[in-house]
Write an enzyme that holds these catalytic residues in place. Sequence first.
Site, PDB file in Angstrom:
ATOM      1  N   ASP A 164       0.805  -1.212   0.000  1.00  0.00           N
ATOM      2  CA  ASP A 164       0.000   0.000   0.000  1.00  0.00           C
ATOM      3  C   ASP A 164       0.843   1.268   0.000  1.00  0.00           C
ATOM      4  OD1 ASP A 164       0.890  -0.533   2.611  1.00  0.00           O
ATOM      5  OD2 ASP A 164      -1.082  -1.203   3.251  1.00  0.00           O
ATOM      6  N   ASP A 184      -7.619  -2.895  14.387  1.00  0.00           N
ATOM      7  CA  ASP A 184      -9.023  -3.178  14.015  1.00  0.00           C
ATOM      8  C   ASP A 184      -9.127  -4.375  13.057  1.00  0.00           C
ATOM      9  OD1 ASP A 184      -7.962  -2.151  11.682  1.00  0.00           O
ATOM     10  OD2 ASP A 184      -9.363  -0.464  11.527  1.00  0.00           O
ATOM     11  N   HIS A 217      -7.373  -4.842  10.183  1.00  0.00           N
ATOM     12  CA  HIS A 217      -7.115  -4.643   8.748  1.00  0.00           C
ATOM     13  C   HIS A 217      -5.820  -5.342   8.328  1.00  0.00           C
ATOM     14  CE1 HIS A 217      -5.036  -0.651   9.973  1.00  0.00           C
ATOM     15  NE2 HIS A 217      -4.063  -1.410   9.492  1.00  0.00           N
ATOM     16  N   GLU A 229      -9.821  -1.967   5.539  1.00  0.00           N
ATOM     17  CA  GLU A 229     -10.431  -1.680   6.838  1.00  0.00           C
ATOM     18  C   GLU A 229     -11.684  -2.548   7.011  1.00  0.00           C
ATOM     19  OE1 GLU A 229      -8.821  -0.064   8.913  1.00  0.00           O
ATOM     20  OE2 GLU A 229      -8.247   1.969   8.343  1.00  0.00           O
TER      21      GLU A 229
HETATM   22  C1  F6R Z   1       1.257  -1.457   6.093  1.00  0.00           C
HETATM   23  C2  F6R Z   1      -0.007  -2.178   6.207  1.00  0.00           C
HETATM   24  C3  F6R Z   1      -0.801  -2.169   7.465  1.00  0.00           C
HETATM   25  C4  F6R Z   1       0.032  -2.366   8.728  1.00  0.00           C
HETATM   26  C5  F6R Z   1      -0.867  -2.240   9.963  1.00  0.00           C
HETATM   27  C6  F6R Z   1      -0.080  -2.408  11.239  1.00  0.00           C
HETATM   28  O1  F6R Z   1       1.838  -1.659   4.829  1.00  0.00           O
HETATM   29  O2  F6R Z   1      -0.400  -2.753   5.265  1.00  0.00           O
HETATM   30  O3  F6R Z   1      -1.776  -3.187   7.393  1.00  0.00           O
HETATM   31  O4  F6R Z   1       0.637  -3.618   8.692  1.00  0.00           O
HETATM   32  O5  F6R Z   1      -1.492  -1.006   9.951  1.00  0.00           O
HETATM   33  O6  F6R Z   1       0.781  -1.329  11.387  1.00  0.00           O
HETATM   34  P1  F6R Z   1       1.903  -1.343  12.524  1.00  0.00           P
HETATM   35  O7  F6R Z   1       2.863  -2.408  12.155  1.00  0.00           O
HETATM   36  O8  F6R Z   1       2.545   0.021  12.426  1.00  0.00           O
HETATM   37  O9  F6R Z   1       1.222  -1.602  13.802  1.00  0.00           O
END
Ligand code: F6R
Length: 260
Positions: free
Chosen positions: A67, A136, A138, A143
């Site tokens: 992403d 959450d 995702h 989301e």
């Molecule tokens: C990032 C992504 C997100 C993160 C998630 C957890 O490329 O795809 O799904 O893996 O938001 O983020 P952290 O690791 O910062 O807790």
Amino acid sequence: MEIIIQPTPEEASRLAARLVAHALREKPDCVLGMATGGTPVKLYEELVRLHVEEDLDFSRATAFNLDEYVGLPGDHPCSYRYFMEEHLYRHVNISPERVHIPNGMAEDIPAECEMYEAAIRTAGGIDMQILGIGSDGHIGFNEPTSSLASRTRIKTLTDKTRRDNARTFGSVKDVPKHVLTMGVGTIMDSRQVVLLAFGSQKANAIARTVEGPISAMMPASILQTHRVAKIFMDEEAAGLLERKAYYKWVFEGKPDWQKF
Ligand code: F6R
């Protein structure tokens, strides 16, 4: 699903890195799916160490990131391209032309998303997708309520995710509202999934992902239907798993050849 619980994020990341290294050694032209955020930083550190000290070769590998924020150029310090260069790409011998990250500055966003999907297909599909998980539930930036069949597209971040990610931007108002993300269906097409989760703030999402019902309200729960999904976590992230003792028992009882 294979649940791998380790005492600390460091130990879990080292094991996950061994798995990535094994995939790269078995198939040097491996197609890797990459995640950003705080979770995979130690995994990338270990991959860099393996490259420097043990000649782990990325020269024929291809990478696709999950992403990118809409509206951030790649040289913006909060962009995911910048993150990946800082934490992995510029420290290993991957060819820049085989590194793919959605272009958050694209004028025609649907065309960019279609091109991204086409590039993944042309590369032969993703062999191993690395994932973090949002508090959450995702994966990528799919989301809650995202279609479980979705493909790469634009998504609007929830307030919670924007607050969670504000730490890199300094203030929540600076966190973009939109992202381009691989869809849940895109992630599910990868041949192997390696999800990492650390800390008590991920414990609820992990328990619902592993032991809850499959639901678009918890997008990661679809990984229950993936053929090869390995979920690495530390003790804190495992804190709410009902069958935690069983998962540990299974992992400890594995013959060495099965432990990658
Ligand atoms: C990032 C992504 C997100 C993160 C998630 C957890 O490329 O795809 O799904 O893996 O938001 O983020 P952290 O690791 O910062 O807790």
